[in-house]
Design an enzyme around this catalytic site. Structure first.
Site, short mmCIF file in Angstrom:
data_model
loop_
_atom_site.label_atom_id
_atom_site.label_comp_id
_atom_site.label_asym_id
_atom_site.label_seq_id
_atom_site.Cartn_x
_atom_site.Cartn_y
_atom_site.Cartn_z
N ASP A 144 -45.80 -55.96 -22.89
CA ASP A 144 -45.38 -56.16 -21.49
C ASP A 144 -44.58 -54.96 -20.99
OD1 ASP A 144 -45.34 -57.55 -19.12
OD2 ASP A 144 -43.57 -58.74 -19.63
N LYS A 146 -43.73 -52.29 -18.56
CA LYS A 146 -43.91 -52.07 -17.12
C LYS A 146 -42.57 -51.60 -16.56
CE LYS A 146 -43.12 -57.01 -16.25
NZ LYS A 146 -43.66 -58.24 -15.65
N ASN A 149 -39.38 -53.64 -16.96
CA ASN A 149 -38.83 -53.81 -18.31
C ASN A 149 -38.34 -52.51 -18.92
OD1 ASN A 149 -39.32 -56.55 -18.25
ND2 ASN A 149 -41.35 -56.38 -19.18
N ASP A 166 -37.02 -57.42 -22.54
CA ASP A 166 -37.96 -58.54 -22.39
C ASP A 166 -39.06 -58.51 -23.46
OD1 ASP A 166 -39.35 -60.74 -21.61
OD2 ASP A 166 -39.72 -60.07 -19.55
N THR A 185 -48.64 -58.26 -17.12
CA THR A 185 -48.78 -58.02 -15.69
C THR A 185 -50.11 -57.30 -15.45
OG1 THR A 185 -46.38 -57.81 -15.52
CG2 THR A 185 -47.68 -56.97 -13.68
#
Length: 499
Positions: A144, A146, A149, A166, A185
């Site tokens: 994850d 992105k 984060n 995260d 995402t």
């Protein structure tokens, strides 16, 4: 206190040990608040994660997912990764006490600048790579990565330190264990996630390529008007280096991005390859690799990248995000895909069972055919044996009939012989009587001859033996002609005695 593997959840009220402050952020099933440890006065971030109350419920996070996140965080200790301090649990929530990262998001920090040099960009990218290298060395994939984060520990220093946060989707990648999922995402997920293919550490490298693309241009390479279009662009590798956005970007930086945005995970740069890439190692070094060359600008000054578009991207990104900062529909789609995958697995099991059953049926048919052939052979053998027995029986019956006929013929012959014997015996008796009469007559003749006068006696004596012999021979011949052989033996003996 409850324990699973390395996860230790304290069954105490977090409020007894920490002062809970203002909210710092929120997610779909989590909220982050500032807190202060009462015993030390040190500030931390308290992440309250709502637990799922039942398996049938869709609200909240499953306990095993929380435990996985905690287990991963407990294994991590790196300057560029947020650290876990403590874990508490109550009836409705699990509370993670995390290192306080107060510098905001990296992209927000960079967007406030008038311009950004490639050297500054590479320094931030290198920090991201260092954190990811640490994760990958432990076989941990973040899944994850992105801009939201990628946080800054403190933005009041010349070169802020990056912190990766995260780890709710992070997984430990195990050798020879296939792992598939659809999460993350959409704008930053790798093609293997979109296509529901086996996942590994390579998915993080794709996300780093997208982040680098946005950082240098302010544009997102695959972002479409809707999530479906975004995913379709990723699957089709539909991106380009528009001159409008990359006019001031070096060819070496584009090479770095190209080697990360590769659809085949096996051909994508690894974390070590990325760290050793010339764009990261030395920005001003003259390099020629794969036909691409990089050089600084003619005036000797570093390349300056305008941050206007990056600022627009961050504003648009934040405004387009729902309040909980998640893609609910995408997660629902992921669950649907999981259900479809489960159904496919069930169908595969049914197919395997059908194939196994078909194999059993074929084996039974083969056994049946073999038995049928054996029975046919045995039946033919028995039939031949019966045919042979019938032939032998008919032959024996014919012999029996022949013997019966022979016996009847023998009986008839014996009856004839018996009749002839009786006839001969009767004839013999009559002959014997006649002979006896003749013998008596001869005796009387002889007696009369003996009774005559003197002179005649010697003549009779001399004549009698010869006459007797002749008479005997004549009688024997007569008997032979009359009854023949053994049947007249008794008569012959009587004749002899009489003579």
């Amino acid at each position: 206190m409850r324990t699973l593997d390395m996860a230790v959840f304290k069954q105490q009220r977090v409020e007894d040990f920490y002062e809970i402050g203002e909210e710092l952020g929120s997610g779909q099933f989590a909220i982050v608040k500032r807190c202060k440890e009462k015993s030390t006065g040190v500030e931390y971030a308290a992440k309250f994660i709502k637990k799922r109350q039942s398996r049938a419920s869709r609200r909240g996070v499953r306990r095993e997912e929380i435990e996985r996140e905690v287990n991963i965080l407990q294994q991590i200790q790196h300057p560029n990764i947020v650290t876990l301090h403590d874990v508490y649990e109550n009836r409705t929530d699990v509370v993670l006490i995390l290192e306080l990262v107060s510098g905001g998001e990296l992209f927000d920090f960079l967007a406030q600048k008038e311009s950004l040099s490639e050297e500054e960009a590479t320094e931030f990218i290198k920090q991201i790579l260092d954190g990811v290298q640490y994760l990958h060395s432990k076989k941990i994939a973040h899944f994850d990565l992105k801009p939201e984060n990628i946080m800054l520990l403190d933005n009041n220093v010349p070169l802020p330190r990056i912190k990766l946060i995260d780890f709710g989707l992070a997984h430990k990648i195990e050798d020879d264990v296939e792992f598939k999922n659809i999460f993350g995402t959409p704008e930053f997920v790798a093609p293997e996630i979109v296509n529901y293919e086996p996942l590994g550490l390579e998915a993080d490298m794709w996300s780093i390529g997208v982040i680098t693309y946005i950082l240098l241009s302010g544009a997102s390479p695959f972002l479409g008007d809707c999530k479906q279009e975004t995913l379709a662009n990723i699957s089709a590798m539909n991106y380009e280096f528009d001159e409008e956005f990359f006019g001031s970007t070096s060819e070496l930086a584009k090479s770095f991005i190209r080697q990360l945005l590769v659809k085949d995970p096996r051909k994508r740069l690894t974390i070590q390859d990325a760290l050793n890439h010339p764009w990261i190692k030395s920005h001003e070094l003259q390099v020629e690799e794969n036909g691409l060359a990089h050089a600084v600008q003619r005036n000797g000054e570093p390349r300056q990248l305008k941050t206007k578009r990056l600022k627009e991207y961050t504003i648009q990104s934040h405004s387009s995000m729902p309040p909980n900062n998640t893609y609910v529909n995408f997660e629902r789609f992921a669950r649907v895909v999981e259900d479809v995958a489960l159904m496919e697995t069930g169908l595969e099991e049914v197919t395997e069972a059908r194939e196994s059953l078909q194999g059993d049926i074929e084996a039974l048919l083969s056994i049946y055919n073999e038995k049928e052939a054996w029975y046919k052979e045995e039946n033919e053998s028995v039939r031949q044996s019966l045919s042979q027995l019938r032939y032998e029986f008919r032959k024996a019956e014919a012999v029996r009939k022949g013997l019966q006929e022979d016996l009847r013929a023998a009986d008839a012959s014996l009856a004839g012989i018996s009749g002839r014997y009786l006839e001969r015996q009767t004839h013999l008796s009559s002959l014997r009587q006649e002979l006896n009469a003749e013998l008596r007559w001869l005796q009387e003749v002889m007696s009369s001859l003996r009774g005559e006068g003197g002179n005649g006696h010697s003549a009779i004596n001399s004549f009698t033996p010869g006459l007797n012999n002749e008479v005997n021979e004549a009688l024997k011949e007569l008997l032979n002609r009359a009854c023949g052989g053994e049947l007249c033996s008794g008569a012959k003996a009587d004749v002899s005695e009489s003579s």
